[in-house]
Design an enzyme around this catalytic site. Sequence first.
Site, PDB file in Angstrom:
ATOM      1  N   ASN A 255       8.736   2.304  -7.026  1.00  0.00           N
ATOM      2  CA  ASN A 255       7.638   1.067  -7.340  1.00  0.00           C
ATOM      3  C   ASN A 255       8.525  -0.135  -6.848  1.00  0.00           C
ATOM      4  O   ASN A 255       9.162  -0.448  -7.788  1.00  0.00           O
ATOM      5  CB  ASN A 255       6.967   1.166  -8.489  1.00  0.00           C
ATOM      6  CG  ASN A 255       5.919   0.004  -8.764  1.00  0.00           C
ATOM      7  OD1 ASN A 255       5.835  -0.993  -7.938  1.00  0.00           O
ATOM      8  ND2 ASN A 255       5.155   0.138  -9.814  1.00  0.00           N
TER       9      ASN A 255
ATOM     10  N   CYS B 145       2.082  -6.835  -7.893  1.00  0.00           N
ATOM     11  CA  CYS B 145       1.315  -5.558  -7.019  1.00  0.00           C
ATOM     12  C   CYS B 145       0.420  -5.934  -6.262  1.00  0.00           C
ATOM     13  O   CYS B 145       0.003  -5.307  -5.261  1.00  0.00           O
ATOM     14  CB  CYS B 145       0.884  -4.850  -8.206  1.00  0.00           C
ATOM     15  SG  CYS B 145       2.171  -4.447  -9.508  1.00  0.00           S
TER      16      CYS B 145
ATOM     17  N   HIS C 206      -1.013   0.309  -3.614  1.00  0.00           N
ATOM     18  CA  HIS C 206       0.051  -0.088  -4.063  1.00  0.00           C
ATOM     19  C   HIS C 206       0.863   1.044  -4.746  1.00  0.00           C
ATOM     20  O   HIS C 206       0.105   1.721  -5.353  1.00  0.00           O
ATOM     21  CB  HIS C 206      -0.143  -0.960  -5.183  1.00  0.00           C
ATOM     22  CG  HIS C 206       1.110  -1.198  -6.238  1.00  0.00           C
ATOM     23  ND1 HIS C 206       2.361  -1.436  -5.825  1.00  0.00           N
ATOM     24  CD2 HIS C 206       0.982  -1.045  -7.448  1.00  0.00           C
ATOM     25  CE1 HIS C 206       3.113  -1.482  -6.842  1.00  0.00           C
ATOM     26  NE2 HIS C 206       2.406  -1.383  -7.692  1.00  0.00           N
TER      27      HIS C 206
END
Length: 355
Positions: free
Chosen positions: A299, A120, A269
């Site tokens: 994601n 991330c 993120h």
Amino acid sequence: MARAHWWGIRLAGLWAAVPPGTGTVADLAGRFGEADSQKIADSTGIIERRLATPDVCASDLCCQAAERLLDDLKWDRSSIDALIFVSQTPDTTLPATACSLQQRLALPTSCAAFDVSLGCSGYLYGLWLAGSLLKSGTATRVLLLVGDTISRLVNPADRATAPVFGDAGTATALEAAPDQTGSWTFDLGTDGSGGEHLIVPAGGFRRPSTAETRTATARDGGNVRSDEQLFMDGAEVFGFTQRVVPKLVNGVLTAAGKTITDVDYAVFHQANLMMLQFLARKMSVPPAKMPIGLRRFGNTTSPSIPLTMATELDVALRSAPRTLLLAGFGVGWSWGAAVIETQPLASIGLVEMEP
């Protein structure tokens, strides 16, 4: 504290690539039920994810993005001094995937190429490493490739991860620009005590692959996965975000001598919509300044920030100078933030990989 403040770095261009395959809320309804699937979509904000087939690696997506970027910029490939590949899903344990990418992209043998295993926070670390090379005089042009095919580590029956993760690859071109006046400020950090909360526990050298670690079993909450598939404790991830990210963002803004008012866009993120909305409220970021790309892509871990820039800010970044606040945070625990001032990008966009 890992901080840096530089002048004279140019972000020349940025392209992203996604696979053509999709996963939707309708697909999830067959596994988790229509009501639960819609509830998950409402909380995560994820309507669709791009999913790589078993024959597609993160390197393939990054390579396609890089080919488009280099052709569009018309950069002489012999002028690229370093290639950085950031991914948690490399082609092989060894050699480094960056070495094969150097060959595939026809970069010179004088090009330094290496892998970085981060998720991330990976794009921020990649920018920081590229900037370090440029400011040290080691390189004048750097190609930063950031991508993951995390969906291949997810069990389709795990409702904590299956509705969330998607795949993408990105390519960012950076070069030394002594005549540029824009500043770049970084703040990075790590807390390894949180590693167990977002992890693939087995299949590496600490816990080698066995028949037992490869076997999927029922876990807490009715989730199904093996020890060689991704485990995520969503509550712990959210708690970490609450503790760390507001301080991180305030710290990097202070170090850069900026406030949120001075920032054109805050690109975080893309973990889930609820988390992003919480951070926006906590730090008084107007919705218009916080682009959301996860609705269409999920994601994507390490490439989520550049993917959002390429898809949600392409016109804005191409048309005028911008001040960007970037923040990546998660698996590790690992985090990084930057305030960067960019000139109009010469090349930016999204390409869909051919099936």
